[in-house]
Structure formats: structure tokens, C-alpha cells
Design an enzyme around this catalytic site. Structure first.
Site, PDB file in Angstrom:
ATOM      1  N   ASN A  10       0.866  -1.181   0.000  1.00 25.15           N
ATOM      2  CA  ASN A  10       0.000   0.000   0.000  1.00 25.15           C
ATOM      3  C   ASN A  10       0.902   1.230   0.000  1.00 25.15           C
ATOM      4  OD1 ASN A  10      -1.913   1.973   0.371  1.00 25.15           O
ATOM      5  ND2 ASN A  10      -2.382   1.428   2.493  1.00 25.15           N
ATOM      6  N   LYS A  12       0.091   4.273  -0.382  1.00 23.98           N
ATOM      7  CA  LYS A  12      -0.583   5.447   0.183  1.00 23.98           C
ATOM      8  C   LYS A  12      -0.347   6.663  -0.723  1.00 23.98           C
ATOM      9  CE  LYS A  12      -0.327   3.340   4.714  1.00 23.98           C
ATOM     10  NZ  LYS A  12      -0.206   3.538   6.178  1.00 23.98           N
TER      11      LYS A  12
END
Length: 255
Positions: A10, A12
Site C-alpha cells: 500500500n 498510500k
């Protein structure tokens, strides 16, 4: 039941499209086409297309970090499953603690997204987990139960087969703190038990449950050795190809 390990990155709100392309290319060059581990990278929306091109033909799969549960319409700033599928996204992270905290996403809204993702051929990575205050108040298992069953409301056994669950103790995300392997296993085992109660043992045993609280190369072997930890949803360590590939190697070794 032998479950294939699953390592998802992830990213982000990090990496420009060009930086994401470079990182994805480095990862794809290491992951063999007959990978013993399922590997997914989840860049920001603006980098999805470039990353998709970088991993084309490799065993690395593409995931998104979010979507809005509508096909199209006047939803400024949002993206739809159809848009994600067009760039060959296979997975989408839903219910992440940052979405719950910063954007006010409720269990019912996360559930709407889970059901919509399944209807639109995207595999949800359903995130659940407690805050530090909830853990200190001995509410961990209660919170996990509420978020898990709330997120899966209306999802049948067929749908469950396409769901990945990620347990992310909020207090361990980006803090450098990590649940001990035993602490993590206790919660993962509870999640498996809840799935067994709702769907039966056969279906529950097939679900991959990831650990999402600051997994890194130094602690991955111990975490992955636990009975019900089937991989990781990786934050900071996924932004460097060397550390991310070391995590993939750890999962391959644990297989």
C-alpha cells in the site's frame, strides 16, 4: 489447508507516476511468473496506469487504494470500479484505518464498497483493526468482530472466496511498533473463528488473512510462521523495492 501467501504493498500518497513505474518495474523484475506468493502493488490513483504498464506480463498484480461505490456520476474527486478495471486493477483496499479516521468511513459504508467491489469483479482487501485506546480497554476482539461482520454483511460464501482480510492494529501502523507474533496470531485466529461461525470451516480456511501493522524484513519470518497469518499488507516497507522483495522472499520461504 494450504493457503498461498499474499504480499500487498500500500503505497498510500507516495510516489509520482514516474517513481511508481520505476518501483513497480524493479519489483516485477524480481517476481517470477510462476510466483509461489501472490504479489500486489497499490499505487495512488494517478499512478495506476503507469504502474499497470510497468508490471504487464509479470506475476505482479495491480490494486487500488479506494473507489466510490457507483458506476459513474457527479462524484467529484472519486473513481469507479469500471475505471479501475480499465487499467487492469484486480484488487482494492477497503476500510483502511486512515479512510475510517480521516474520511469518516463507517462499517456500513465499507460494507457497501465491499459488496459493490464484488459485484464489479474487484477483489476487496477488507481492513479491520483496533486503536491503541481500544486495545488498552481490552476491546480488540470486539472491535475486530464488529468491523469484520459489518464489512461482510450480505456477502455470501461465493463472494467470500474473493475477499482478502487484513488485520491492521492501528497503533502499529507507521509507528514502528508491531504486535508480537503471538498477539497477532490471537487476533488472526479469532478472525478465522468468526469466519468459520458465519461461513463454515471449509470456506473460512480458504480466506487469506494479512497482517498490516509495520511488517518488515526483520520481523516477517516470525509473523509468517503463525498458523493464521497468510501474508502482509505492507506500508512503509513497500516503498523500497529491496525491502519489499525481501518480504516476498520471506513469504516464499515460509510457504
Amino acid at each position: 489447508m494450504s493457503r498461498k501467501y499474499f504480499i500487498a504493498g500500500n503505497w498510500k500518497m507516495n510516489k509520482t507516476p514516474e517513481e511508481g513505474k520505476k518501483l513497480a518495474s524493479e519489483i516485477a523484475s524480481v517476481v517470477s511468473k510462476d510466483a509461489a506468493v501472490d504479489v500486489v502493488v497499490c499505487p495512488s490513483f494517478i499512478a495506476l496506469d503507469r504502474v499497470s504498464q510497468a508490471i504487464e506480463g509479470s506475476a505482479v498484480k495491480l490494486g487500488a487504494q479506494n473507489f466510490y461505490p457507483k458506476t459513474n456520476g457527479a462524484y467529484t474527486g472519486e473513481s469507479s470500479p469500471e475505471m479501475l478495471r480499465e487499467v487492469f486493477a484486480k484488487y482494492v483496499i477497503l476500510g483502511h484505518s486512515e479512510r475510517r479516521e480521516y474520511f469518516g468511513e463507517s462499517d456500513s459504508f465499507v460494507n457497501e464498497k465491499v459488496r459493490f467491489s464484488l459485484e464489479n469483479l474487484l477483489n476487496p482487501i477488507l481492513c479491520i483493526g483496533e486503536t491503541l485506546e481500544e486495545r488498552e480497554a481490552n476491546e480488540t476482539l470486539e472491535v475486530v468482530k464488529r468491523q469484520l461482520l459489518g464489512g461482510l454483511e450480505g456477502v455470501d460464501t461465493d463472494g467470500l472466496s474473493n475477499v482478502v482480510v487484513a488485520y491492521e492494529p492501528v497503533w502499529a501502523i507507521g509507528t514502528g511498533k508491531t504486535a508480537t507474533p503471538e498477539m497477532a496470531q490471537e487476533v488472526h485466529g479469532s478472525i478465522r473463528s468468526l469466519l468459520t461461525e458465519k461461513y463454515g470451516e471449509a470456506a473460512a480456511e480458504k480466506v487469506r488473512i494479512l497482517y498490516g501493522g509495520s511488517m518488515k524484513p526483520s520481523n516477517a519470518p516470525e509473523l509468517l510462521a503463525q498458523t493464521d497469518i497468510d501474508g502482509g499488507l505492507i506500508g512503509g516497507a513497500s516503498l523500497d523495492s529491496k525491502s519489499f522483495c525481501e518480504l516476498i522472499d520471506a513469504a516464499r520461504t515460509a510457504s
